[in-house]
Design an enzyme around this catalytic site. Structure first.
Site, PDB file in Angstrom:
ATOM      1  N   HIS A  54       0.820  -1.209   0.000  1.00 54.23           N
ATOM      2  CA  HIS A  54       0.000   0.000   0.000  1.00 54.23           C
ATOM      3  C   HIS A  54       0.853   1.258   0.000  1.00 54.23           C
ATOM      4  CE1 HIS A  54      -3.652   2.320   0.717  1.00 54.23           C
ATOM      5  NE2 HIS A  54      -3.030   2.961   1.676  1.00 54.23           N
ATOM      6  N   TYR A  57       4.177   0.685  -3.202  1.00 52.25           N
ATOM      7  CA  TYR A  57       3.832   0.418  -4.604  1.00 52.25           C
ATOM      8  C   TYR A  57       4.866  -0.520  -5.243  1.00 52.25           C
ATOM      9  CZ  TYR A  57       0.355   4.172  -4.373  1.00 52.25           C
ATOM     10  OH  TYR A  57      -0.725   4.941  -4.043  1.00 52.25           O
ATOM     11  N   GLU A 103      -8.212   8.112  -3.959  1.00 54.63           N
ATOM     12  CA  GLU A 103      -7.522   7.024  -3.273  1.00 54.63           C
ATOM     13  C   GLU A 103      -8.536   5.986  -2.822  1.00 54.63           C
ATOM     14  OE1 GLU A 103      -4.928   8.223  -0.126  1.00 54.63           O
ATOM     15  OE2 GLU A 103      -3.270   8.544  -1.521  1.00 54.63           O
ATOM     16  N   HIS A 105      -9.841   3.030   0.154  1.00 51.61           N
ATOM     17  CA  HIS A 105      -9.861   2.547   1.538  1.00 51.61           C
ATOM     18  C   HIS A 105     -10.729   1.298   1.561  1.00 51.61           C
ATOM     19  CE1 HIS A 105      -9.137   4.019   5.875  1.00 51.61           C
ATOM     20  NE2 HIS A 105      -7.981   3.943   5.239  1.00 51.61           N
ATOM     21  N   ARG A 126      -7.099  15.364   3.888  1.00 50.19           N
ATOM     22  CA  ARG A 126      -5.828  15.875   4.415  1.00 50.19           C
ATOM     23  C   ARG A 126      -4.746  15.911   3.340  1.00 50.19           C
ATOM     24  NH1 ARG A 126      -7.409  12.531   8.422  1.00 50.19           N
ATOM     25  NH2 ARG A 126      -5.771  11.005   8.004  1.00 50.19           N
ATOM     26  N   ASP A 279       0.694  15.305   5.754  1.00 51.13           N
ATOM     27  CA  ASP A 279      -0.399  14.730   6.534  1.00 51.13           C
ATOM     28  C   ASP A 279      -0.003  13.335   7.003  1.00 51.13           C
ATOM     29  OD1 ASP A 279      -0.723  13.529   3.845  1.00 51.13           O
ATOM     30  OD2 ASP A 279      -2.514  12.652   4.732  1.00 51.13           O
ATOM     31  N   GLU A 323      -2.044   4.579  13.001  1.00 49.44           N
ATOM     32  CA  GLU A 323      -2.671   5.336  11.923  1.00 49.44           C
ATOM     33  C   GLU A 323      -3.846   6.156  12.447  1.00 49.44           C
ATOM     34  OE1 GLU A 323      -3.364   2.539   8.760  1.00 49.44           O
ATOM     35  OE2 GLU A 323      -1.229   2.184   8.474  1.00 49.44           O
ATOM     36  N   GLN A 325      -6.148   9.140  13.188  1.00 49.35           N
ATOM     37  CA  GLN A 325      -6.532  10.144  12.194  1.00 49.35           C
ATOM     38  C   GLN A 325      -6.346  11.572  12.706  1.00 49.35           C
ATOM     39  OE1 GLN A 325      -8.048   9.055   8.830  1.00 49.35           O
ATOM     40  NE2 GLN A 325      -6.531   7.679   9.711  1.00 49.35           N
ATOM     41  N   GLY A 548      -2.443   9.483  -8.111  1.00 48.67           N
ATOM     42  CA  GLY A 548      -3.541   8.560  -7.849  1.00 48.67           C
ATOM     43  C   GLY A 548      -3.164   7.519  -6.831  1.00 48.67           C
ATOM     44  N   SER A 551      -4.587  -0.043  -5.557  1.00 47.94           N
ATOM     45  CA  SER A 551      -5.099  -0.938  -4.523  1.00 47.94           C
ATOM     46  C   SER A 551      -5.063  -2.355  -5.067  1.00 47.94           C
ATOM     47  CB  SER A 551      -6.529  -0.556  -4.125  1.00 47.94           C
ATOM     48  OG  SER A 551      -7.042  -1.478  -3.177  1.00 47.94           O
TER      49      SER A 551
END
Length: 746
Positions: A54, A57, A103, A105, A126, A279, A323, A325, A548, A551
């Protein structure tokens, strides 16, 4: 006891859980070679998340590099920032720039639908904020399993509520997206999120830590145990039949904290006291520190025990991987620290100096007086493994393409055509999506010009000049399964066309490439072909890729999702008050079809809904025809009273949607083969209307641009009528179109 750097150097044989953290044996050995010793447990945590699929890449880099070959010029002014930044930034004229990115999720949204989707929105917002822009709108392309499946009923309501709840609380209009249903997404829904932001050219900010002695400030929410390894590890693993291989807690979002963070950050930008900013996304502090340091002078020293915590029991490895937020990291000159902290206090945003920029070329992290990380930040952020994975055209591809829709039974009578139209408009992929979109605030901030169910979303940028931008996202997984090269190009062409129907000039692309396991050569072939197709189409249309997301591992057991390249296109609108609507609103207008219709039914909604069939070749694509059509649509602003692209469901769906939008019917004549005319999904086609007095001018304009044009009929009445062979009252049409989602999800 902490695995400090000194201990790690003296104890090379200490056993470490590298495999449990998702690393391969050769990757772990490579880390040891880079460091000249075994990693500390904290270094191992950082490398494991930053070298995950993730974040790094590693399976897709070799194919994504070709996007950098596309020229960055656009009809307005080109890109101010592109691939490699948090988001791409485009000049749109008048001193304005826009930044946009899409993106995924996906896996977190399967594990915890509400929070997975909500934090997907928060993360992409963000990214936009970190470029120096004010976020102004979001979009949400979604994919689910069959509408009647139990797991779809589990994930869909939570995902939609999460997207709406977070975006609504931020005060961001949701102006578009998709909701698509297919068996392959069962157990692996796709939740892609897009955000667009606005800035002046001089307000552009980049993610880099430069200037030795500059202070590193972490601000926003406190760090907790939520999402440890969440997006980075979940998105790097295939789900088995019973669930994900790893189930870390999914991130928990707080949109009210994010709203404060947005306003605080924008005031910090306005004060001119931010030298660099990043971010916190996947991989948390590991990502923010290593990427900032690697992009700057290459050195940073951090005191990890200064990080504000929600949970005092967190180990340093957990702090580095968390992670949580609503967090940001800024680089600030020493003389500006007091002002920075004062602005944060004004917004009730906690801020803490946790380190400083150095000129050592090393990222050094201490915890309670002991050094737990000492690495070259580039090796963490940029020098991860790069795989040229085996790829092979699957042996079933020829048989799939040979099994076209030509032999499928077709409606033979007017009544059968009528039943087919009603069945398609009520199908999950073509039905009214108001059950979803009514949960989103589409008009907050007062600058939304177009939103669902229009072909594209449109936002006003400048209230004095009415400068605006339009956005559309598209992607047809069935087409990509039949031919991934063409499928990616068709996704781009549809989004490009949707932006153009409103009168915008398409400028640039962001993409979210959703595929199965990269360890499957057939999947990697699909991915490579999609990237190649997208690059060649962008070159021909003159639209650069600004950035971009990829996934991978979107599959359950051995079953991969349909290859789903989702493409977002952004266009500029000189004056949003002169946009073209997607549907007619008055009787007596002339109806025309722009473009040619061919018998292209393989992969169509008709084949999918009526026959459950997938096979053959997708519609042929003529990118020059798409470009000419877009130019005609731009030239036709003020002349056209409506313009609606033809795609899924063909002409029948466009006529139905155009009629229902303002309850004004239509009567058309489509020729001898009504079935092909109504349900073919040939590309480069748009349904348009003009007043009767402007019909001749439209024909001349089409001829000037080399676009085929066919007169179909006239608007009016209270029914959809075709050649006298079918006549469907709008009330009946609307009842079928609107009933599907409420009935299934009540």
């Amino acid at each position: 006891m902490l695995d400090t750097v000194a201990v790690a150097a003296e104890d090379p044989d200490h056993e470490q859980p590298w495999a449990d953290l998702g690393l391969k044996a050769d990757e772990y050995q490579r880390i040891r070679e880079i460091l000249g010793r075994r990693p500390t447990s904290s270094e191992l945590a950082m490398y494991s998340v930053m070298w995950s699929e993730h974040c790094s890449y590693k399976s897709s880099k070799v194919h994504l590099r070709q996007f950098s070959e596309i020229p960055q010029e656009t009809p307005v002014g080109g890109m101010l920032a592109g691939i490699g930044e948090n988001a791409g930034v485009l000049d749109i004229g008048q001193g304005y720039a826009v930044t946009f990115k899409i993106e995924s999720h996906n896996h977190p949204s399967y594990v915890e639908p509400y929070q997975g989707a909500a934090t997907g929105v928060g993360g992409i917002v963000r990214d936009i904020l970190a470029m120096g822009a004010r976020p102004v709108a979001v979009m949400d392309p979604l994919r689910f399993g069959p509408l009647d499946a139990d797991d779809t009923h589990r994930v869909l309501p939570g995902i939609v509520a999460g997207v709406g709840g977070y975006g609504n609380c931020l005060g961001l209009p949701n102006i578009g997206g998709e909701a698509v249903f297919d068996e392959s997404y069962l157990g692996n829904p796709l939740v892609n999120a897009l955000c667009v932001g606005v800035l002046r050219h001089e307000d552009l900010h980049l993610a880099k830590a430069s200037g030795a002695g500059n202070q590193v400030i972490m601000y926003g929410a406190r760090t907790g145990g939520d999402g440890i390894g969440g997006a980075s590890i979940l998105a790097s693993e295939t789900f088995d039949e019973t669930g994900p291989v790893k189930r870390p807690s999914v991130q928990v979002g707080d949109p009210f904290m994010e709203k404060l963070l947005i306003e605080c950050t924008l005031e910090l930008f306005a004060a001119g006291i931010v030298a660099g900013i990043q971010d916190f996304g996947a991989a948390g502090i590991s990502c923010a520190t290593s990427e900032l340091a690697a992009a700057g002078d290459g050195g940073m020293h951090v005191e990890l025990d200064r990080v504000p915590l929600r949970d005092s029991t967190l180990a340093p490895e957990e702090i580095l991987m968390s992670e949580s937020q609503e967090r940001m990291m800024a680089v600030v000159e020493p003389d500006d620290v007091a002002a920075f902290l004062a602005i944060c206090a004004k917004w009730d945003v906690e801020a803490t100096v946790i380190g400083e920029v150095t000129d050592t070329g090393r990222l050094v992290i201490d915890f309670h007086g002991e050094t737990i990380v000492d690495v070259d930040p580039r090796t963490v952020a940029h020098d991860g493994p790069v795989y040229s994975r085996p790829l092979a055209r699957p042996d079933w591809q020829d048989d799939l393409q040979a099994d076209g829709a030509e032999t499928l039974a077709r409606p033979a009578t007017g009544e059968e055509l009528r039943e087919t139209v009603l069945r398609l408009v009520a199908s999950p992929n073509l039905c009214d999506k108001s059950w979803i979109t009514d949960q989103y605030d589409r008009y907050v901030r007062g600058n939304t010009v177009l939103s669902q169910p229009s072909d594209s979303g449109m936002i006003r940028i400048d209230e004095e000049t009415n400068l605006g931008v339009a956005l559309a996202t598209d992607g047809n997984g069935r087409y990509a399964k039949l031919d991934p090269f063409a499928g990616a190009q068709l996704a781009l062409a549809e989004a490009y066309r949707n932006v153009a129907t409103g009168g915008a000039r398409p400028l640039a692309v962001s993409d979210c490439l959703n595929f199965g396991s990269p360890e499957d050569p057939a999947v990697m072939w699909q991915f490579a072909e999609a990237c190649r197709g997208l690059k060649e189409a962008c070159l021909e249309l003159g639209v650069p890729v600004t950035g971009g997301n990829v996934s991978l591992y979107n599959q359950t057991g051995e079953t991969a999702i349909l290859p789903t390249p989702v493409v977002a296109v952004l266009g500029v609108v000189d004056d949003v008050t002169r946009r073209t609507p997607s549907a007619w609103s008055a009787p007596g207008e002339r109806v025309f079809l722009l473009g040619d219709t061919r018998e292209e039914l393989s992969g169509s909604e008709w084949a999918h809904v009526v026959h459950g069939h997938l096979g053959g070749l997708p519609p042929t694509l003529d990118l020059e025809a798409e470009r000419s059509l877009a130019q005609l649509l731009h030239a036709g602003v003020g002349l056209l009273t409506s313009a609606h692209d033809l795609s899924d469901g063909g002409l029948a769906q466009a006529l139905a949607e155009g009629s229902m939008r303002h309850s004004v019917g239509v009567s058309v004549s489509v020729g001898d083969d009504a079935f092909v005319a109504l349900f073919s999904e040939s590309t480069a086609r748009v349904l348009v209307t003009v007043t009767d007095g402007d019909a001749e001018r439209l024909v001349e304009l089409a001829q000037e641009h080399g676009v085929p044009i066919t007169s179909l009929g006239v608007t009016g009445g209270d029914a959809l009528s075709v050649d006298g062979v079918l006549d469907i009252p709008l009330d009946e049409l609307r009842a079928a179109w609107t009933a599907t989602l409420p009935a299934a999800l009540a």
